[in-house]
Write an enzyme that holds these catalytic residues in place. Sequence first.
Site: not given
Ligand code: NAI
Length: 256
Positions: A147, A160
């Site tokens: 991130s 985070y």
């Molecule tokens: P999201 O909450 O939609 O996706 C995260 C996914 O990870 C979900 O499907 C969740 O079920 C899964 N997850 C969580 N814990 C888990 C585990 N123990 N085992 C397997 N799956 C697990 O959120 P998003 O935004 O799509 O995030 C995806 C990645 O992108 C994350 O690593 C987040 O930190 C990163 N990110 C997101 C940003 C944003 O603006 N949305 C910005 C920078 C980084």
Amino acid sequence: MTTDLFSLSGCVALVTGASSGIGRVLARGLADAGAKVIAVARRSDRLGDLVGEIEQSGGSAMAAQADVTDVDSIERAFDAAERAFGTVDVVVSNAGITDARNFLKIEPAARDAVFDTNLRGVWNIGQIAARRLVEAKRTGSIINVASVLGLGVQPGLASYCASKGAVIQLTRSMAIDLSKYGIRVNALAPGWFKTELNEEFFDSPTGIERVAQMPARRLGKIEELIGPVVMLASDAGSFMNGTVVVVDGALNALIA
Ligand code: NAI
């Protein structure tokens, strides 16, 4: 042809956290570029639509259940992937969680949950993928989703930010240790993309004001991450290793 450089035809790509947000869109993007995709989530029943969509557009995909904090479940997902498609040679370690509160109020359990998923999860997936690639004498590309908060920080997000900073350092260490095996490891550092992780904030008055102050004056569209990830996964990124690809509409460049 230049476009062939970006082809993932013949690749087997595993994406964690594929049931929502960024992971879901990246899984589709990798399939569109020609990869056979293993979509991983804790609840694999949530992946039926995604697999169906990929198959309907002529691609190949399967769902696999795994919790990135549970090594046995990850090994089982890789076993299933290998049975169906062969050795996984592209990995997008995307699963992540957040926890917003002031440093003074963070309880150890909440901190550890963020570290376990965001850092140890990326470690677990990367180590299992890399060991299997080396064993199979295959090269590969691992992309760890960090991130911009692994580079700079915002208030109230200590666990985070620390976890994402560690993902960037882990990425560099993995790249150095795995380079001799032909395994490239890079980090993706997205800026702000509206997903389940942050939609409540970006729909709030403070969130709307924050977006207005960003250089791009908008959030990223998740589809805008597909190109950079396909580049890192494919031969187009063949000399990119141990780097951090920032996709943030100049957010990280701004000293506010
Ligand atoms: P999201 O909450 O939609 O996706 C995260 C996914 O990870 C979900 O499907 C969740 O079920 C899964 N997850 C969580 N814990 C888990 C585990 N123990 N085992 C397997 N799956 C697990 O959120 P998003 O935004 O799509 O995030 C995806 C990645 O992108 C994350 O690593 C987040 O930190 C990163 N990110 C997101 C940003 C944003 O603006 N949305 C910005 C920078 C980084």
